[in-house]
Scaffold this motif. Structure first.
Motif, PDB file in Angstrom:
ATOM      1  N   GLU A  21     -71.846 -22.046 -28.314  1.00  0.00           N
ATOM      2  CA  GLU A  21     -71.314 -20.728 -27.942  1.00  0.00           C
ATOM      3  C   GLU A  21     -72.352 -19.970 -27.107  1.00  0.00           C
ATOM      4  O   GLU A  21     -73.542 -19.961 -27.422  1.00  0.00           O
ATOM      5  CB  GLU A  21     -70.970 -19.934 -29.208  1.00  0.00           C
ATOM      6  CG  GLU A  21     -70.142 -18.712 -28.908  1.00  0.00           C
ATOM      7  CD  GLU A  21     -69.653 -18.020 -30.186  1.00  0.00           C
ATOM      8  OE1 GLU A  21     -69.788 -18.598 -31.282  1.00  0.00           O
ATOM      9  OE2 GLU A  21     -69.162 -16.899 -30.060  1.00  0.00           O
ATOM     10  N   GLY A  22     -71.881 -19.340 -26.044  1.00  0.00           N
ATOM     11  CA  GLY A  22     -72.778 -18.590 -25.170  1.00  0.00           C
ATOM     12  C   GLY A  22     -73.275 -19.417 -23.989  1.00  0.00           C
ATOM     13  O   GLY A  22     -73.857 -18.878 -23.048  1.00  0.00           O
ATOM     14  N   LYS A  23     -73.064 -20.720 -24.039  1.00  0.00           N
ATOM     15  CA  LYS A  23     -73.468 -21.575 -22.922  1.00  0.00           C
ATOM     16  C   LYS A  23     -72.244 -21.876 -22.052  1.00  0.00           C
ATOM     17  O   LYS A  23     -71.126 -21.932 -22.566  1.00  0.00           O
ATOM     18  CB  LYS A  23     -74.030 -22.916 -23.446  1.00  0.00           C
ATOM     19  CG  LYS A  23     -75.253 -22.786 -24.339  1.00  0.00           C
ATOM     20  CD  LYS A  23     -75.632 -24.162 -24.896  1.00  0.00           C
ATOM     21  CE  LYS A  23     -76.739 -24.085 -25.928  1.00  0.00           C
ATOM     22  NZ  LYS A  23     -78.054 -23.819 -25.362  1.00  0.00           N
ATOM     23  N   ARG A  24     -72.489 -22.112 -20.767  1.00  0.00           N
ATOM     24  CA  ARG A  24     -71.396 -22.468 -19.861  1.00  0.00           C
ATOM     25  C   ARG A  24     -71.436 -23.968 -19.591  1.00  0.00           C
ATOM     26  O   ARG A  24     -72.491 -24.590 -19.712  1.00  0.00           O
ATOM     27  CB  ARG A  24     -71.540 -21.716 -18.537  1.00  0.00           C
ATOM     28  CG  ARG A  24     -71.466 -20.222 -18.720  1.00  0.00           C
ATOM     29  CD  ARG A  24     -71.412 -19.483 -17.405  1.00  0.00           C
ATOM     30  NE  ARG A  24     -70.564 -18.311 -17.605  1.00  0.00           N
ATOM     31  CZ  ARG A  24     -69.714 -17.816 -16.735  1.00  0.00           C
ATOM     32  NH1 ARG A  24     -69.599 -18.355 -15.537  1.00  0.00           N
ATOM     33  NH2 ARG A  24     -68.979 -16.773 -17.017  1.00  0.00           N
ATOM     34  N   ALA A  25     -70.306 -24.514 -19.225  1.00  0.00           N
ATOM     35  CA  ALA A  25     -70.273 -25.939 -18.891  1.00  0.00           C
ATOM     36  C   ALA A  25     -69.203 -26.184 -17.845  1.00  0.00           C
ATOM     37  O   ALA A  25     -68.219 -25.439 -17.764  1.00  0.00           O
ATOM     38  CB  ALA A  25     -69.983 -26.778 -20.136  1.00  0.00           C
ATOM     39  N   MET A  26     -69.413 -27.221 -17.054  1.00  0.00           N
ATOM     40  CA  MET A  26     -68.412 -27.588 -16.041  1.00  0.00           C
ATOM     41  C   MET A  26     -68.563 -29.057 -15.660  1.00  0.00           C
ATOM     42  O   MET A  26     -69.576 -29.692 -15.956  1.00  0.00           O
ATOM     43  CB  MET A  26     -68.526 -26.718 -14.795  1.00  0.00           C
ATOM     44  CG  MET A  26     -69.770 -26.936 -13.977  1.00  0.00           C
ATOM     45  SD  MET A  26     -69.723 -26.082 -12.381  1.00  0.00           S
ATOM     46  CE  MET A  26     -68.717 -27.206 -11.396  1.00  0.00           C
ATOM     47  N   LEU A  27     -67.546 -29.553 -14.973  1.00  0.00           N
ATOM     48  CA  LEU A  27     -67.530 -30.931 -14.495  1.00  0.00           C
ATOM     49  C   LEU A  27     -67.697 -30.960 -12.980  1.00  0.00           C
ATOM     50  O   LEU A  27     -67.157 -30.101 -12.274  1.00  0.00           O
ATOM     51  CB  LEU A  27     -66.196 -31.603 -14.839  1.00  0.00           C
ATOM     52  CG  LEU A  27     -65.726 -31.508 -16.286  1.00  0.00           C
ATOM     53  CD1 LEU A  27     -64.367 -32.204 -16.438  1.00  0.00           C
ATOM     54  CD2 LEU A  27     -66.755 -32.118 -17.231  1.00  0.00           C
TER      55      LEU A  27
END
Ligand code: FAD
Length: 263
Positions: A143-149
């Motif tokens: 939680e609080g972290k961003r992620a992407m592909l």
């Protein structure tokens, strides 16, 4: 910001390798710190088996969930897995980069998820009871972290459109975006997908590289995918179905898990 890129391509001199360089350079130019887990170069072990649980006695039968839970709690997972977990703790943003293979991620990256996402770390977190299915889907350790592909695909954009033969790209990537990233708590950003890449010439590479640079510049500001959070009243307990009154007529499938956009 600290950015971890988990890179899954067997050839560093590939299009994916070139796009990795583009992303890293742009992120560093923006003042971010970047770590890359280059899975093939690391000879990442892609399958879960007994060797992953040094604390498991040789006469005990292997139950992966329990062995993972006990091993994580005891700090007794393998060093390669612990190192990746430490990188995840360090990162503010995590990027998974891969070529689309058989409409999914390459096996080595799936194996990274299977092994690094230990019980008590990425799942099996929080209260599990009649009233609650743990801290997941919007809550949890990430939680609080961003992620992407970052994904490259041989198919055309039209092949991945609403009526496209391969199915819509958002549906194909849903198990990763929602199941692997949102589940342990990441805020999930829209994927960067480069289509029709197998006969890319220099001019088209330049266009894709520019688009990727722009995405790297907007990591902190781009609007996330508005997935519904599990523990905020949108799901009925214990069946975990979206409350029927929240689903507009005609909306079905994966789309029911998208909350209306708020401004
Ligand atoms: P490369 O093969 O390394 O390069 C692709 C093109 O980019 C080449 O023309 C190359 O000359 C050019 N290029 C590379 N680097 C540069 C550079 N620095 N500057 C300019 N040009 C450059 N596609 C789908 O859509 N759906 C699938 O389900 C699917 N399944 C697959 C399954 C397998 C097992 C395989 C092998 C492929 C599959 N594909 C699928 C296609 C796959 O997604 C693409 O081949 C892959 O995304 C291309 O990425 P790459 O890094 O391997 O490209």
């Amino acid at each position: 910001m600290n950015v971890l890129i988990v890179f899954a391509h067997p050839e560093r001199q590939s299009l994916n390798g070139a796009l990795l360089d583009v992303a890293v350079r742009e992120l560093e130019a923006q003042g971010h710190k970047v770590q890359v887990s280059d899975l093939y170069t690391m000879h990442w072990k892609a399958t879960v088996d007994r060797d992953d649980f040094p604390g498991l006695s040789s006469d005990a039968s292997l139950k992966v969930w329990k062995a993972s839970h006990d091993g994580f709690a005891a700090g007794d997972l393998t060093e390669d897995v612990k190192a990746e977990q430490e990188k995840l703790r360090w990162a503010d943003t995590v990027i998974l980069q891969f070529p689309l293979w058989w409409f999914a991620m390459p096996a080595i990256l799936k194996g990274w998820v299977d092994r690094v996402y230990a019980s008590g770390f990425a799942y099996g977190v929080g209260e599990h009871s009649d009233k609650r299915w743990g801290d997941r889907y919007g809550e949890g350790v990430m939680e609080g972290k961003r992620a992407m592909l970052i994904v490259t695909a041989g198919g055309w954009p039209e092949h991945y459109s609403e009526r496209g033969i391969n199915g819509p790209i958002d549906d194909l990537l849903f198990p990763i975006n929602h199941g692997i990233l949102f589940y342990p708590g990441f805020t999930v950003l829209p994927p960067f997908v480069a289509y029709r890449v197998d006969r890319l010439d220099d001019a088209k590479f330049g266009v894709v590289a520019d688009q990727l640079r722009e995405r790297m510049r907007t990591l902190e500001t781009i609007r996330p995918i508005p997935y519904r959070r599990q523990n905020y009243g949108d799901y009925q307990i214990p069946t975990m179905e979206v409350l029927p009154e929240l689903v507009p007529p005609g909306v079905k499938g994966f789309e029911v898990h998208l909350a209306p956009e708020r401004d």
